[in-house]
Motif scaffolding. Structure first.
Motif, PDB file in Angstrom:
ATOM      1  N   ALA A  14       0.835  -1.203   0.000  1.00 33.60           N
ATOM      2  CA  ALA A  14       0.000   0.000   0.000  1.00 33.60           C
ATOM      3  C   ALA A  14       0.870   1.253   0.000  1.00 33.60           C
ATOM      4  CB  ALA A  14      -0.923  -0.009   1.227  1.00 33.60           C
ATOM      5  N   ALA A  15       2.004   1.165   0.726  1.00 32.86           N
ATOM      6  CA  ALA A  15       2.879   2.335   0.784  1.00 32.86           C
ATOM      7  C   ALA A  15       3.582   2.576  -0.539  1.00 32.86           C
ATOM      8  CB  ALA A  15       3.905   2.151   1.903  1.00 32.86           C
ATOM      9  N   ARG A  16       3.789   1.512  -1.314  1.00 33.78           N
ATOM     10  CA  ARG A  16       4.507   1.635  -2.584  1.00 33.78           C
ATOM     11  C   ARG A  16       3.596   1.953  -3.762  1.00 33.78           C
ATOM     12  NH1 ARG A  16       8.513  -3.674  -2.143  1.00 33.78           N
ATOM     13  NH2 ARG A  16       9.822  -2.895  -0.409  1.00 33.78           N
ATOM     14  N   ARG A  17       2.341   2.241  -3.509  1.00 36.15           N
ATOM     15  CA  ARG A  17       1.421   2.524  -4.616  1.00 36.15           C
ATOM     16  C   ARG A  17       1.857   3.781  -5.340  1.00 36.15           C
ATOM     17  NH1 ARG A  17      -4.723   2.255  -3.279  1.00 36.15           N
ATOM     18  NH2 ARG A  17      -4.719   2.168  -5.537  1.00 36.15           N
ATOM     19  N   THR A  18       1.773   3.749  -6.627  1.00 41.41           N
ATOM     20  CA  THR A  18       2.220   4.875  -7.441  1.00 41.41           C
ATOM     21  C   THR A  18       1.233   6.030  -7.354  1.00 41.41           C
ATOM     22  OG1 THR A  18       1.041   4.049  -9.384  1.00 41.41           O
ATOM     23  CG2 THR A  18       3.306   3.267  -9.040  1.00 41.41           C
ATOM     24  N   PRO A  19       1.686   7.246  -7.656  1.00 41.62           N
ATOM     25  CA  PRO A  19       0.755   8.394  -7.673  1.00 41.62           C
ATOM     26  C   PRO A  19      -0.408   8.191  -8.644  1.00 41.62           C
ATOM     27  CG  PRO A  19       3.030   9.143  -7.662  1.00 41.62           C
ATOM     28  CD  PRO A  19       3.083   7.647  -7.840  1.00 41.62           C
ATOM     29  N   ALA A  20      -0.151   7.502  -9.756  1.00 44.25           N
ATOM     30  CA  ALA A  20      -1.225   7.258 -10.720  1.00 44.25           C
ATOM     31  C   ALA A  20      -2.326   6.390 -10.119  1.00 44.25           C
ATOM     32  CB  ALA A  20      -0.654   6.601 -11.976  1.00 44.25           C
ATOM     33  N   ALA A  21      -1.919   5.381  -9.326  1.00 41.59           N
ATOM     34  CA  ALA A  21      -2.908   4.517  -8.689  1.00 41.59           C
ATOM     35  C   ALA A  21      -3.708   5.289  -7.648  1.00 41.59           C
ATOM     36  CB  ALA A  21      -2.218   3.318  -8.046  1.00 41.59           C
ATOM     37  N   ARG A  22      -3.025   6.153  -6.900  1.00 40.24           N
ATOM     38  CA  ARG A  22      -3.747   6.953  -5.913  1.00 40.24           C
ATOM     39  C   ARG A  22      -4.712   7.922  -6.594  1.00 40.24           C
ATOM     40  NH1 ARG A  22       1.243   8.596  -1.816  1.00 40.24           N
ATOM     41  NH2 ARG A  22       1.753   6.445  -1.149  1.00 40.24           N
ATOM     42  N   LEU A  23      -4.259   8.510  -7.719  1.00 41.67           N
ATOM     43  CA  LEU A  23      -5.150   9.404  -8.469  1.00 41.67           C
ATOM     44  C   LEU A  23      -6.362   8.657  -8.995  1.00 41.67           C
ATOM     45  CD1 LEU A  23      -5.691  12.190  -9.712  1.00 41.67           C
ATOM     46  CD2 LEU A  23      -4.316  11.485 -11.690  1.00 41.67           C
ATOM     47  N   GLN A  24      -6.167   7.397  -9.391  1.00 43.85           N
ATOM     48  CA  GLN A  24      -7.281   6.587  -9.876  1.00 43.85           C
ATOM     49  C   GLN A  24      -8.327   6.384  -8.778  1.00 43.85           C
ATOM     50  OE1 GLN A  24      -7.365   5.665 -13.016  1.00 43.85           O
ATOM     51  NE2 GLN A  24      -9.322   4.550 -12.914  1.00 43.85           N
ATOM     52  N   ASP A  25      -7.864   6.247  -7.538  1.00 42.99           N
ATOM     53  CA  ASP A  25      -8.804   6.093  -6.433  1.00 42.99           C
ATOM     54  C   ASP A  25      -9.582   7.378  -6.172  1.00 42.99           C
ATOM     55  OD1 ASP A  25      -7.985   3.501  -6.127  1.00 42.99           O
ATOM     56  OD2 ASP A  25      -6.549   3.947  -4.515  1.00 42.99           O
ATOM     57  N   TRP A  26      -8.922   8.524  -6.320  1.00 42.91           N
ATOM     58  CA  TRP A  26      -9.553   9.805  -6.028  1.00 42.91           C
ATOM     59  C   TRP A  26     -10.307  10.390  -7.209  1.00 42.91           C
ATOM     60  CZ3 TRP A  26     -10.224  12.532  -1.602  1.00 42.91           C
ATOM     61  CH2 TRP A  26      -9.562  12.066  -0.467  1.00 42.91           C
ATOM     62  N   LEU A  27     -10.112   9.834  -8.405  1.00 42.17           N
ATOM     63  CA  LEU A  27     -10.705  10.420  -9.611  1.00 42.17           C
ATOM     64  C   LEU A  27     -12.234  10.502  -9.539  1.00 42.17           C
ATOM     65  CD1 LEU A  27     -10.134  11.616 -12.369  1.00 42.17           C
ATOM     66  CD2 LEU A  27     -10.238   9.301 -13.342  1.00 42.17           C
ATOM     67  N   ARG A  29     -14.138  10.872  -6.980  1.00 40.76           N
ATOM     68  CA  ARG A  29     -14.502  11.940  -6.051  1.00 40.76           C
ATOM     69  C   ARG A  29     -14.223  13.315  -6.656  1.00 40.76           C
ATOM     70  NH1 ARG A  29     -11.547   9.298  -0.692  1.00 40.76           N
ATOM     71  NH2 ARG A  29     -12.559   7.241  -0.843  1.00 40.76           N
ATOM     72  N   LEU A  30     -13.113  13.420  -7.385  1.00 43.51           N
ATOM     73  CA  LEU A  30     -12.794  14.700  -8.012  1.00 43.51           C
ATOM     74  C   LEU A  30     -13.808  15.061  -9.097  1.00 43.51           C
ATOM     75  CD1 LEU A  30      -8.908  14.327  -8.360  1.00 43.51           C
ATOM     76  CD2 LEU A  30     -10.171  15.718  -6.704  1.00 43.51           C
ATOM     77  N   VAL A  31     -14.307  14.050  -9.809  1.00 42.98           N
ATOM     78  CA  VAL A  31     -15.292  14.308 -10.867  1.00 42.98           C
ATOM     79  C   VAL A  31     -16.619  14.770 -10.272  1.00 42.98           C
ATOM     80  CG1 VAL A  31     -16.666  13.215 -12.678  1.00 42.98           C
ATOM     81  CG2 VAL A  31     -14.215  12.721 -12.499  1.00 42.98           C
ATOM     82  N   VAL A  32     -17.011  14.153  -9.166  1.00 40.82           N
ATOM     83  CA  VAL A  32     -18.302  14.470  -8.542  1.00 40.82           C
ATOM     84  C   VAL A  32     -18.231  15.761  -7.727  1.00 40.82           C
ATOM     85  CG1 VAL A  32     -20.028  13.638  -6.892  1.00 40.82           C
ATOM     86  CG2 VAL A  32     -18.992  12.055  -8.501  1.00 40.82           C
ATOM     87  N   SER A  35     -19.950  19.245  -9.091  1.00 39.11           N
ATOM     88  CA  SER A  35     -21.413  19.236  -9.098  1.00 39.11           C
ATOM     89  C   SER A  35     -21.971  19.187  -7.683  1.00 39.11           C
ATOM     90  CB  SER A  35     -21.932  18.049  -9.911  1.00 39.11           C
ATOM     91  OG  SER A  35     -21.476  16.822  -9.369  1.00 39.11           O
ATOM     92  N   PHE A  36     -21.298  18.468  -6.796  1.00 39.00           N
ATOM     93  CA  PHE A  36     -21.736  18.420  -5.404  1.00 39.00           C
ATOM     94  C   PHE A  36     -21.617  19.800  -4.750  1.00 39.00           C
ATOM     95  CE2 PHE A  36     -20.732  17.851  -0.880  1.00 39.00           C
ATOM     96  CZ  PHE A  36     -21.855  17.151  -0.467  1.00 39.00           C
ATOM     97  N   ALA A  37     -20.510  20.483  -5.019  1.00 37.89           N
ATOM     98  CA  ALA A  37     -20.318  21.818  -4.441  1.00 37.89           C
ATOM     99  C   ALA A  37     -21.349  22.806  -4.979  1.00 37.89           C
ATOM    100  CB  ALA A  37     -18.899  22.312  -4.738  1.00 37.89           C
ATOM    101  N   VAL A  38     -21.619  22.732  -6.284  1.00 40.72           N
ATOM    102  CA  VAL A  38     -22.617  23.629  -6.882  1.00 40.72           C
ATOM    103  C   VAL A  38     -24.002  23.364  -6.293  1.00 40.72           C
ATOM    104  CG1 VAL A  38     -23.823  24.185  -9.026  1.00 40.72           C
ATOM    105  CG2 VAL A  38     -21.338  24.001  -9.011  1.00 40.72           C
ATOM    106  N   SER A  39     -24.358  22.076  -6.169  1.00 36.74           N
ATOM    107  CA  SER A  39     -25.659  21.733  -5.588  1.00 36.74           C
ATOM    108  C   SER A  39     -25.742  22.196  -4.137  1.00 36.74           C
ATOM    109  CB  SER A  39     -25.884  20.215  -5.659  1.00 36.74           C
ATOM    110  OG  SER A  39     -25.893  19.765  -6.996  1.00 36.74           O
TER     111      SER A  39
END
Length: 309
Positions: A14-27, A29-32, A35-39
């Motif tokens: 888990a500690a060796r996960r690449t930044p790309a993998a972490r971004l994939q997990d957060w993507l 949430r970042l997309v939503v 729209s969540f903030a606007v609502s």
């Protein structure tokens, strides 16, 4: 391999996960997030702002000279507000009950696998596809004494026939019920029909083998299974009734006089268009309170049922 060694291996991976993998997990949430903030801002933010304005003496433009609950006190002594509130009780109660009865009856009829079920289902559901403005205009033509149902029946030779509810201040509120029930009954039918088709046929067959008649099967077995559908239909119909505005404006305009005013039309016609922003905001908050009075018990019962289920 021991449990401790396995845990260390998982932690190292888990500690060796690449930044790309972490971004994939957060993507997601970042997309939503936008729209969540606007609502959050345009829905709940403006609810809070409306409540703040209801505590002020705002007229044509917002003013922040707070007067406490004076606007709510003005509403409580406003005759037109009480007429609108009484009309909401009459309109909302009849609208919900009649839609439930007709919708359940139509659903039970179609559940018998009758011929042309698809055609009938479409016919019953079609009014829901129309806007309430169109519904109001059409029913205004139908109920107009000079060119609607009354004129047509009199043209058939029944000169004494009278159907002038639209211009009768005591009966005009029931024209709103007629139009609203005509539009929403098909939607309730679809809800009940979906619920009926989800009930196991073996339950119905077992009840019939025990000697229960078809009406008794539906009343004792089917309807208790449809309790969530009933709750959902009541909540949706009540919400429609409380915020009804366009149907009133298209069909009666709130008249004769203000005999068919509802809280939504009061808020617009008597408050906001007359430079009474504070009073209109107070009426809007009371409407929100009516919605919450229906929604909160429903959500509480659902959450309680899941907890004990």
């Amino acid at each position: 391999m021991s449990t401790t060694s396995l845990a260390r291996g998982v932690g190292t991976n888990a500690a060796r996960r690449t930044p790309a993998a972490r971004l994939q997990d957060w993507l997601p949430r970042l997309v939503v997030a936008p729209s969540f903030a606007v609502s959050l801002f345009f829905v709940y933010g403006f609810m809070i702002w409306t409540f703040i304005l209801s505590l002020t003496n705002s007229r044509m433009l917002p003013q922040y000279d707070f007067v406490g609950f004076a606007q709510y006190a003005r509403l409580m002594v406003n005759e037109r507000w009480w007429v609108a509130s009484t009309n909401l009780v009459i309109f909302g109660g009849l609208f919900v009950v009649i839609c439930l009865v007709i919708g359940a009856g139509l659903a039970i009829l179609l559940d018998q696998r009758i011929r042309q079920e698809g055609v009938l289902r479409t016919v019953y559901l079609y009014p829901m596809a129309l806007s309430l403005i169109v519904t109001g205009v059409v029913w205004k033509w139908l109920l107009n004494p000079s060119l609607g149902i009354e004129s047509m029946v009199r043209g058939w030779g029944f000169e004494s026939f009278q159907f002038d509810w639209l211009v009768d201040s005591d009966m005009a509120i029931y024209t709103l019920v007629l139009a609203a029930v005509w539009q929403a009954s098909g939607f309730v039918m679809a809800l009940f029909l979906a619920g009926l088709r989800g009930i196991d046929d073996n339950i119905l067959k077992a009840a019939q083998l025990d000697g229960a008649s078809l009406p008794r099967v539906y009343w004792r077995v089917v309807m208790p299974c449809l309790r969530p559908v009933v709750f959902s239909a009541v909540m949706i119909l009540s919400h429609i009734a409380i915020k009804s505005f366009d149907l009133v404006m298209a069909l009666t305009g709130g008249g004769p006089g203000y005999a068919t005013d509802l809280p939504a039309t009061f808020m617009y016609a008597h408050a906001f268009t007359r430079a009474q922003i504070g009073l209109g905001s107070a009426s809007a908050m009371l409407m929100l309170g009516a919605v919450l009075a229906i929604l909160v018990p429903y959500l509480f019962s659902e959450l309680r049922g899941r907890k004990h289920g």
